[in-house]
Scaffold this motif. Structure first.
Motif, PDB file in Angstrom:
ATOM      1  N   VAL A 366      42.886  26.391  36.754  1.00 53.04           N
ATOM      2  CA  VAL A 366      42.162  26.973  37.876  1.00 53.04           C
ATOM      3  C   VAL A 366      43.101  27.824  38.727  1.00 53.04           C
ATOM      4  N   GLN A 367      42.526  28.471  39.709  1.00 55.19           N
ATOM      5  CA  GLN A 367      43.124  29.510  40.556  1.00 55.19           C
ATOM      6  C   GLN A 367      43.100  30.833  39.798  1.00 55.19           C
ATOM      7  N   TRP A 368      43.079  31.929  40.560  1.00 55.25           N
ATOM      8  CA  TRP A 368      42.906  33.252  39.955  1.00 55.25           C
ATOM      9  C   TRP A 368      43.969  33.559  38.903  1.00 55.25           C
ATOM     10  N   ASN A 369      45.189  33.074  39.118  1.00 54.30           N
ATOM     11  CA  ASN A 369      46.254  33.357  38.148  1.00 54.30           C
ATOM     12  C   ASN A 369      46.598  32.143  37.292  1.00 54.30           C
ATOM     13  N   GLY A 370      45.686  31.173  37.228  1.00 52.77           N
ATOM     14  CA  GLY A 370      45.907  30.010  36.374  1.00 52.77           C
ATOM     15  C   GLY A 370      47.057  29.137  36.833  1.00 52.77           C
ATOM     16  N   LEU A 371      47.326  29.113  38.123  1.00 47.14           N
ATOM     17  CA  LEU A 371      48.468  28.383  38.659  1.00 47.14           C
ATOM     18  C   LEU A 371      48.361  26.875  38.434  1.00 47.14           C
ATOM     19  N   ALA A 372      47.137  26.330  38.508  1.00 51.26           N
ATOM     20  CA  ALA A 372      46.968  24.878  38.524  1.00 51.26           C
ATOM     21  C   ALA A 372      46.411  24.353  37.208  1.00 51.26           C
ATOM     22  N   ASN A 373      47.172  23.496  36.566  1.00 57.56           N
ATOM     23  CA  ASN A 373      46.690  22.757  35.399  1.00 57.56           C
ATOM     24  C   ASN A 373      45.713  21.697  35.897  1.00 57.56           C
ATOM     25  N   ASN A 374      44.540  21.634  35.294  1.00 54.84           N
ATOM     26  CA  ASN A 374      43.475  20.773  35.809  1.00 54.84           C
ATOM     27  C   ASN A 374      43.462  19.398  35.163  1.00 54.84           C
ATOM     28  N   TYR A 594      58.442  31.170  35.909  1.00 55.96           N
ATOM     29  CA  TYR A 594      57.082  31.287  36.433  1.00 55.96           C
ATOM     30  C   TYR A 594      56.364  32.547  35.936  1.00 55.96           C
ATOM     31  N   ASP A 595      56.899  33.181  34.900  1.00 51.45           N
ATOM     32  CA  ASP A 595      56.336  34.453  34.452  1.00 51.45           C
ATOM     33  C   ASP A 595      54.906  34.352  33.945  1.00 51.45           C
ATOM     34  N   SER A 596      54.499  33.183  33.459  1.00 55.56           N
ATOM     35  CA  SER A 596      53.127  33.042  32.958  1.00 55.56           C
ATOM     36  C   SER A 596      52.096  33.232  34.075  1.00 55.56           C
ATOM     37  N   LEU A 597      52.536  33.162  35.333  1.00 58.99           N
ATOM     38  CA  LEU A 597      51.624  33.365  36.461  1.00 58.99           C
ATOM     39  C   LEU A 597      51.365  34.835  36.748  1.00 58.99           C
ATOM     40  N   LEU A 598      52.074  35.715  36.051  1.00 58.69           N
ATOM     41  CA  LEU A 598      51.836  37.156  36.219  1.00 58.69           C
ATOM     42  C   LEU A 598      50.650  37.560  35.345  1.00 58.69           C
ATOM     43  N   ALA A 599      49.519  36.976  35.636  1.00 63.48           N
ATOM     44  CA  ALA A 599      48.314  37.176  34.839  1.00 63.48           C
ATOM     45  C   ALA A 599      47.114  36.776  35.681  1.00 63.48           C
ATOM     46  N   TYR A 600      45.942  37.184  35.244  1.00 59.12           N
ATOM     47  CA  TYR A 600      44.696  36.743  35.862  1.00 59.12           C
ATOM     48  C   TYR A 600      43.790  36.167  34.790  1.00 59.12           C
ATOM     49  N   LYS A 601      42.974  35.217  35.195  1.00 57.36           N
ATOM     50  CA  LYS A 601      42.144  34.530  34.213  1.00 57.36           C
ATOM     51  C   LYS A 601      40.746  35.125  34.165  1.00 57.36           C
ATOM     52  N   ALA A 602      40.170  35.036  32.983  1.00 56.53           N
ATOM     53  CA  ALA A 602      38.755  35.353  32.794  1.00 56.53           C
ATOM     54  C   ALA A 602      38.039  34.031  32.571  1.00 56.53           C
ATOM     55  N   ARG A 603      37.015  33.780  33.315  1.00 58.91           N
ATOM     56  CA  ARG A 603      36.264  32.543  33.145  1.00 58.91           C
ATOM     57  C   ARG A 603      34.828  32.886  32.760  1.00 58.91           C
ATOM     58  N   SER A 604      34.071  31.874  32.420  1.00 60.43           N
ATOM     59  CA  SER A 604      32.681  32.124  32.034  1.00 60.43           C
ATOM     60  C   SER A 604      31.929  32.758  33.198  1.00 60.43           C
ATOM     61  N   LEU A 605      30.915  33.537  32.887  1.00 55.73           N
ATOM     62  CA  LEU A 605      30.225  34.327  33.901  1.00 55.73           C
ATOM     63  C   LEU A 605      28.858  33.758  34.267  1.00 55.73           C
ATOM     64  N   ASN A 606      28.620  32.492  33.964  1.00 54.33           N
ATOM     65  CA  ASN A 606      27.341  31.918  34.379  1.00 54.33           C
ATOM     66  C   ASN A 606      27.259  31.879  35.908  1.00 54.33           C
ATOM     67  N   GLY A 607      26.135  32.369  36.441  1.00 54.32           N
ATOM     68  CA  GLY A 607      25.949  32.438  37.887  1.00 54.32           C
ATOM     69  C   GLY A 607      26.681  33.578  38.546  1.00 54.32           C
ATOM     70  N   ILE A 608      27.212  34.499  37.748  1.00 62.97           N
ATOM     71  CA  ILE A 608      28.034  35.582  38.288  1.00 62.97           C
ATOM     72  C   ILE A 608      27.240  36.489  39.233  1.00 62.97           C
TER      73      ILE A 608
END
Length: 715
Positions: A366-374, A594-608
Motif C-alpha cells: 500500500v501507499q502510492w509508491n508501495g512503501l508499506a508491505n501489508n 530504498y530505490d524500489s520506492l522510486l515507482a508508483y503502483k497501479a491497483r485495481s480500478l473497481n469504484g474508480i
C-alpha cells in the motif's frame, strides 16, 4: 514418610496447575466477554441517515439534500462506528474546539459551524449516539491521561461525496462514499485554526467570551488563568506545526503531503539536544555568515529538560525563543527562521490525493509508491505511522537501559539511555478499524441515479481495457472475500508521472537523535544510521518503537494483554503474506537500499468512478482527461489534451467525463506547470507511454475513449 512427601508435592503441583489453568481460562473468558461487548457496542448507533445532513447555500453555492449511501457492504452502524472510532489523535483540547470562534474581530460564529466545515470541504454531521456534539465527519472526542481532546479519525480523509442533478427531472442527489477520497483542505483548516486561536488571545472581547464558555463546561479547567495558559500553549504548538510544514506547493482541496508531514513529526520528536545545538551553531545564511552566536544558542535551548528527546512542547518553546526579541535572544526574521527550519526538516512539497480505502486490507503493498508491505504486523505499523502524522500525542522520553521490547524492535537495545515510546495512539482501535475495512466494498455505478449504461459501448470498451489497461490494472471481483489486490509497480522513468512524492520518500534525510549508530533493517540488508539518516529508516524505527509499547491509558494487566492480543492477531489473522513486489521497478541495492520506492503502483480500478481527481497527485480532473495526452500539439493535429490549469473543490459530478466539475466556480487553482503538480505520464491511451513489456500503443480516438470510459464505469 518419603512417599507421603512425594504425594504431597504431586498434589501441590496438581493444585498449582489447576490454579494456573483456571487463571488462564478466566483471563481468556474476560477477553472473550470484552470482545462480545465491544462488538455489541459497535452497533449501538443507528442514526437513520448515518448522521449525514443536508446543506443549504454551501460553499461555492453548492447546496445538497441529505446524502444517500450505496451498497458497500456496511450498514448504518458500521459507517457510524468507522466515523467515530478514536485512534489517538489529539489536535486540540476538546472544549477549545467547541468554543473557538472565527478569527474576524466582529465574528461570533464558531469555527466548527457548518459554513466553515463545508468551506474546507469536511462533511457536516448530525448529532448521534457516537457523536453527541455533532462534530464534523472524522472529528472525534478522545481522552488521554484524563484530558479530553478533539482528533481526527480515518474517516476525515477517507470519506467522499459526490453531488448530482438529474437533467431530466431536476432532482438533486448527494452520494456519500465510504472509504472514498475526501475533498478536504486540511492545510487551510489548520491555518484557520491557528488564526482563530491567535485572534482570541489578542482580542479581549473574544478572549472573555471564550474563557467564560470553556469554564461553563466544567471540564478540567479551574480558572481563567488556567484556560489562557493552555490556549497560549496550543496556539504556539499549532503555529509551530504550520510553520514547520509550510510548502512552496499549494495543496488546495483534495490533497495532502501526508508522508512529508509524518516525516517532519518524527524528526521533531527524534531530535536530541546535542544534535540540535550543533545544527544551530552551524546554520548560516547565503553569505556564509552564522545566524546564531553560541550565547544565543544556549538561550534558545535553555528550556530543554530532556537532552535525549526534545518533543513537541519543548520544541515549541525553542521556536518561541528563536523569535523572542528580549535581551540576548536572536529575534529572528521569517527568512532566518526558514533557513533554520530547513536545517531540521524537509519541505512537504509533494501533495497527493487521499487514497480510497476499499480493498486496502486485501492489498499486498500500500501507499502510492508501495512503501508499506501489508503482511504480518504491517497494517498496524502503517496505521501507527498515520496517527503520528495526525497529531497523536508522542510522550517520548529518555529512560534507563534495561529489558525493553520497544528498544529491541527499534534497534536501541545497546543504547544508554533509550527512548520510551509512550503515546496516545490506540493500537486496539487501529486493529479493529483495519478489521472493519475488510468488509468494505467498492461502490458500484448507481444506474438508478446516473442512468443505464450503453451495453454496446461497454463491450467495445472491454476489449480496449484488455489491451491498454489490464496488464497493470487487474480486474477483481468486489464480492470475492479471498481477493488479493496486487500492486503492480511502474518505475518513474517508465510511467512518466510527477516524480516528487517518490523521490522525497527516498531522498529526504534528518537528524537521527537516539537512533545514531543503531542498526536498521532494509530489504537490501542492514544499515547503520549516522547523525544524518534517511527519514524512511527513522520513521520505520520510530513506528516499531510505538508498536512495541503498550497503550499508556490502560491498567497494567489489560495494557499488556491487549498488546499481546493485537500482535497475535496481526500475525495470525492477516491473510496477506510476505511477497516480492510485482511490476517494473528499480531494485534495492546495498548502495541504494530504498530505490524500489522510486515507482508508483497501479491497483485495481473497481469504484474508480468515485475517486476524482486522478493520478497520484490529483493532477487530472476526470477519467476522460486522463485518456488524453498531457500536452497539445497543434502542428501534429493533437488538439485535445489534459487541462493545464483547473479548479478543485466542487463535488458536482460529471457522469460523461467521469470526474468532478472543474471550472467556473472559484475553487483552488491547480497549476500543472509546478513541480509536484505535473500532469505528465501515464499516457497509454494517447500512445505516448509504452506498456511495461515495451509495446507501443496507438492513440485512441474520441469514440474509443468514451467506449473505454463506459466499461470503466462497470468496474
Amino acid at each position: 514418610m518419603i512417599i507421603r512427601a512425594i504425594k504431597g508435592l504431586a498434589k501441590s503441583i496438581k493444585n498449582k496447575k489447576r490454579t494456573i489453568i483456571r487463571s488462564i481460562v478466566a483471563v481468556w473468558l474476560v477477553l472473550f466477554i470484552a470482545l462480545l461487548g465491544g462488538k455489541a457496542y459497535q452497533h449501538l448507533d443507528q442514526h437513520e441517515s448515518r448522521g449525514a445532513i443536508a446543506v443549504e447555500n454551501g460553499h461555492f453555492g453548492e447546496s445538497y439534500p441529505t446524502p444517500i449511501y450505496l451498497d458497500q457492504g456496511w450498514d448504518r452502524s458500521d459507517s457510524l462506528w468507522f466515523y467515530n472510532t478514536t485512534q489517538g489523535s489529539a489536535l486540540l483540547p476538546y472544549d477549545f474546539f467547541l468554543e473557538l470562534e472565527l478569527p474576524a474581530v466582529e465574528s461570533t460564529e464558531k469555527l466548527r459551524d457548518i459554513a466553515t466545515i463545508d468551506k474546507y470541504r469536511y462533511l457536516p454531521q448530525d448529532e448521534s449516539f457516537f457523536n453527541p456534539d455533532g462534530l464534523p465527519l472524522g472529528f472525534v472526542k478522545d481522552t488521554y491521561k484524563g484530558d479530553d481532546y478533539v482528533g481526527y479519525t480515518c474517516a476525515a480523509c477517507h470519506t467522499g461525496q459526490v453531488n448530482y442533478t438529474d437533467e431530466k427531472t431536476n432532482k438533486r442527489y448527494a452520494i456519500r462514499i465510504d472509504g472514498g477520497p475526501a475533498m478536504a483542505d486540511m492545510v487551510g483548516f489548520l491555518m484557520e485554526l491557528e488564526a482563530s486561536m491567535d485572534a482570541t488571545l489578542k482580542n479581549t472581547t473574544k478572549l472573555d467570551r471564550f474563557v467564560d464558555n470553556v469554564l461553563k463546561r466544567n471540564n478540567g479547567y479551574s480558572d481563567r488563568d488556567d484556560v489562557i495558559k493552555d490556549l497560549e500553549k496550543w496556539t504556539l504548538t499549532m503555529k509551530q506545526y504550520n510553520m514547520v510544514n509550510e510548502s512552496d506547493v499549494e495543496y488546495g482541496y483534495a490533497r495532502l503531503d501526508a508522508f512529508g508531514r509524518i516525516f517532519n513529526r518524527v524528526l521533531q520528536h527524534v531530535l536530541n539536544k546535542e544534535q540540535a545545538k550543533r545544527a544551530l551553531l552551524l546554520a548560516h545564511d547565503e553569505n556564509g555568515d552564522r545566524i546564531l552566536t553560541e550565547a544565543e544558542v544556549e538561550l534558545v535551548l535553555k528550556d530543554i529538560t530532556d537532552p535525549t528527546v526534545i518533543g513537541n512542547e519543548q520544541f515549541a518553546l525553542v521556536l518561541r525563543n528563536l523569535m523572542s526579541t528580549e535581551p540576548g535572544y536572536p529575534g529572528l526574521t521569517k527568512d532566518e527562521l526558514t533557513i533554520l527550519k530547513d536545517v531540521f526538516f524537509n519541505i512537504p512539497n509533494a501533495p497527493v490525493s487521499y487514497p480510497f480505502m476499499w480493498d486496502i486490507t486485501h492489498s499486498d503493498y500500500v501507499q502510492w509508491n508501495g512503501l508499506a508491505n501489508n503482511a504480518s504486523v504491517g497494517p498496524l505499523g502503517r496505521n501507527v505511522g498515520e496517527v503520528i502524522g495526525v497529531f497523536g500525542i508522542l510522550d517520548w522520553k529518555a529512560k534507563d537501559p534495561g529489558f525493553s521490547i520497544s528498544a529491541k524492535l527499534s534497534g536501541q537495545s545497546k543504547n544508554k539511555p533509550q527512548i520510551d515510546f509512550q503515546s496516545s495512539i490506540r493500537h486496539t482501535n487501529l486493529r479493529r478499524l483495519e478489521n472493519q475495512l475488510k468488509t468494505l466494498k467498492s461502490p458500484e455505478w448507481p444506474v438508478e441515479i446516473f442512468g443505464e449504461l450503453d451495453e454496446k459501448k461497454v463491450k467495445r470498451g472491454e476489449l480496449i481495457y484488455a489491451e491498454y489497461c489490464q496488464s497493470c490494472h487487474e480486474i477483481i471481483d468486489r464480492n470475492n472475500w479471498d481477493r488479493i489486490v496486487i500492486a503492480n509497480m511502474s518505475n518513474l522513468d517508465s510511467v512518466g508521472t510527477d516524480r516528487k512524492m517518490a523521490e522525497n520518500s527516498v531522498n529526504y534525510t534528518g537528524k537521527s537523535g537516539n537512533f545514531k549508530y543503531t542498526y536498521q533493517a532494509t530489504d537490501a540488508g542492514t544499515i547503520v544510521l549516522g547523525e544524518e539518516a534517511p527519514v524512511a529508516a527513522l520513521l520505520t524505527a520510530a513506528t516499531k518503537g510505538v508498536v512495541g509499547t503498550p497503550e499508556a491509558d490502560k491498567l497494567f494487566i489489560r495494557r499488556w494483554l491487549d498488546w499481546l492480543y493485537n500482535l497475535a492477531s496481526s500475525f495470525f489473522e492477516n491473510e496477506i503474506k510476505a511477497s516480492v513486489k510485482a511490476g517494473d521497478y528499480f531494485p534495492d541495492t546495498t548502495g541504494k537500499p530504498y530505490d524500489s520506492l522510486l515507482a508508483y503502483k497501479a491497483r485495481s480500478l473497481n469504484g474508480i468512478w468515485a475517486t476524482a481527481p486522478y493520478l497520484h497527485n490529483g493532477s487530472v480532473p476526470s477519467l476522460y482527461d486522463l485518456l488524453l495526452p498531457a500536452k497539445c500539439d497543434p502542428e501534429n493535429g493533437v488538439m485535445e489534451c489534459r487541462p493545464a490549469t483547473f479548479e478543485v473543490g466542487s463535488r458536482e459530478f460529471d457522469k460523461v467525463k467521469v470526474g468532478l466539475k472543474y471550472e467556473g466556480y472559484g475553487g483552488t487553482v491547480f497549476d500543472t506547470s509546478v513541480e509536484g503538480n505535473f500532469n505528465t505520464g501515464h499516457e497509454y491511451a494517447a500512445g505516448n507511454t509504452a506498456l511495461p513489456n515495451g509495446e507501443e500503443l496507438k492513440p485512441l480516438n474520441k469514440q474509443q475513449r468514451y467506449d473505454l470510459l463506459e466499461f470503466m464505469k462497470t468496474l
